[in-house]
Design an enzyme around this catalytic site. Structure first.
Site, PDB file in Angstrom:
ATOM      1  N   GLU A 270      -6.751   4.713   7.896  1.00  0.00           N
ATOM      2  CA  GLU A 270      -6.553   6.146   7.613  1.00  0.00           C
ATOM      3  C   GLU A 270      -7.797   6.741   6.952  1.00  0.00           C
ATOM      4  O   GLU A 270      -8.123   7.903   7.152  1.00  0.00           O
ATOM      5  CB  GLU A 270      -5.301   6.331   6.740  1.00  0.00           C
TER       6      GLU A 270
ATOM      7  N   SER B 157       3.666  -1.966  10.336  1.00  0.00           N
ATOM      8  CA  SER B 157       5.118  -2.004  10.519  1.00  0.00           C
ATOM      9  C   SER B 157       5.755  -3.334  10.129  1.00  0.00           C
ATOM     10  O   SER B 157       6.686  -3.804  10.792  1.00  0.00           O
ATOM     11  CB  SER B 157       5.493  -1.622  11.960  1.00  0.00           C
TER      12      SER B 157
ATOM     13  N   LYS C   4       0.138   4.269  -0.224  1.00  0.00           N
ATOM     14  CA  LYS C   4      -0.458   5.476   0.367  1.00  0.00           C
ATOM     15  C   LYS C   4      -0.230   6.671  -0.566  1.00  0.00           C
ATOM     16  O   LYS C   4      -0.260   6.499  -1.780  1.00  0.00           O
ATOM     17  CB  LYS C   4       0.080   5.699   1.789  1.00  0.00           C
TER      18      LYS C   4
ATOM     19  N   HIS D 108      -9.416   1.266   4.847  1.00  0.00           N
ATOM     20  CA  HIS D 108      -8.144   1.409   5.568  1.00  0.00           C
ATOM     21  C   HIS D 108      -8.359   2.333   6.772  1.00  0.00           C
ATOM     22  O   HIS D 108      -9.148   3.270   6.700  1.00  0.00           O
ATOM     23  CB  HIS D 108      -7.089   1.989   4.632  1.00  0.00           C
TER      24      HIS D 108
ATOM     25  N   GLY E  13       2.713   2.429  10.844  1.00  0.00           N
ATOM     26  CA  GLY E  13       3.650   3.535  10.707  1.00  0.00           C
ATOM     27  C   GLY E  13       4.347   3.918  12.009  1.00  0.00           C
ATOM     28  O   GLY E  13       4.964   4.972  12.093  1.00  0.00           O
TER      29      GLY E  13
ATOM     30  N   ASN F  56       0.868  -1.175   0.000  1.00  0.00           N
ATOM     31  CA  ASN F  56       0.000   0.000   0.000  1.00  0.00           C
ATOM     32  C   ASN F  56       0.905   1.224   0.000  1.00  0.00           C
ATOM     33  O   ASN F  56       1.509   1.552   1.019  1.00  0.00           O
ATOM     34  CB  ASN F  56      -0.893  -0.028   1.255  1.00  0.00           C
TER      35      ASN F  56
ATOM     36  N   GLU G 258      -5.125  -4.883  10.586  1.00  0.00           N
ATOM     37  CA  GLU G 258      -4.108  -3.854  10.800  1.00  0.00           C
ATOM     38  C   GLU G 258      -4.390  -3.132  12.105  1.00  0.00           C
ATOM     39  O   GLU G 258      -5.193  -2.189  12.144  1.00  0.00           O
ATOM     40  CB  GLU G 258      -4.138  -2.835   9.647  1.00  0.00           C
TER      41      GLU G 258
END
Ligand code: 13P
Length: 251
Positions: free
Chosen positions: A97, A213, A11, A95, A173, A9, A167
């Site tokens: 985010e 991560s 992003k 996702h 991150g 991904n 996730e």
């Protein structure tokens, strides 16, 4: 047996020329593998050049989001047919985010997921608890709600092809990976819930990816867990060397 998926991904990174270089770097390193699926998910603006650059390899293309209508006055949105037209096989949906910054909910995730199947795209549906939810022992309640509401209403045929990405938000991150045991515990729980919603035989076919991560240094042990069928990789998918190292674990 479930065929592993290693998906990158990207992003909001990589312009068209950077995307071309990254896909070419991956095609030469891992583009011939056929015992696992290697998927790249660039931003919309680099989908076309990524599709072009992966021709002749086994790499697959995915998008990071889509809308649930076929066309219309929806400024700024992208239709599933447009993604198909550009060469996408997969689409990431929900996702964290997108949930955190763009108002996605389990209800919008569900609409998008159903529409993806109707449009011939395979959804990679993301779920996962926040740090606060984990610390207040709500992890399993949150995961169950996200699965039941987000993934409801599929036919058994569709459900078999579903890809779920676990996730944990606190691991994205941050450099803090879930331990292989924490991840396996969550994956096993997710598969149990999918078995309850659909059927045990269907749940056995659903690929459940871990994300958060993932790095070359920790991927092997994670991929070795019984219910972990691959990875959804952010930062470490932005360089051909690191992503290829994650892709090439022993099966
Ligand atoms: P990182 O691998 O950068 O933690 O990102 C994970 C992720 O969000 C993949 O979708």
């Amino acid at each position: 047996m479930r065929k592993p998926i290693l998906a990158g991904n990207w992003k909001m990174y990589k312009n068209t020329q950077e995307a071309k270089a990254l896909v070419e770097g991956l095609a030469s390193r891992v583009g011939k593998l056929s015992d696992r699926e290697v998927v790249v998910c660039p931003p919309f603006t680099s989908l076309a050049i990524a599709a072009e650059s992966m021709k002749g390899s086994n790499l697959k293309l995915g998008a990071q989001n889509m809308y649930w209508e076929d066309k219309g006055a929806f400024t700024g949105e992208i239709a599933p047919g447009m993604l198909r037209d550009t060469g996408c096989t997969y689409v990431i949906i929900g996702h964290s985010e997108r949930r955190q910054y763009f108002g996605e909910t389990d209800a919008t995730v569900n609409k998008k997921m159903k529409k993806a199947f109707l449009s011939g795209l395979l959804p990679i549906v993301c779920i996962g608890e926040t740090l606060a939810e984990r610390e207040s022992s709500e992890t399993f309640t949150v995961l169950e709600r996200q699965i039941r509401e987000g993934a409801s209403g599929l036919s058994a045929e569709e459900a078999r092809k579903l890809v779920v990405a676990y996730e944990p938000v606190w691991a994205i991150g941050t450099g803090k990976t879930a331990t292989p045991q924490q991840a396996e515990e969550a994956h096993k729980f997710i598969r149990q819930k999918l078995a309850e919603i659909y059927a045990p035989a269907v749940a056995e076919e659903i690929r459940i990816l871990y994300g958060g991560s993932v790095k070359p240094e920790n991927s092997k042990e994670l991929m070795g867990q019984a219910d972990i069928d691959g990875a959804l990789v952010g930062g470490a998918s932005l360089e051909p060397e690191s992503f290829s190292k994650i892709v090439t674990f022993d099966l």
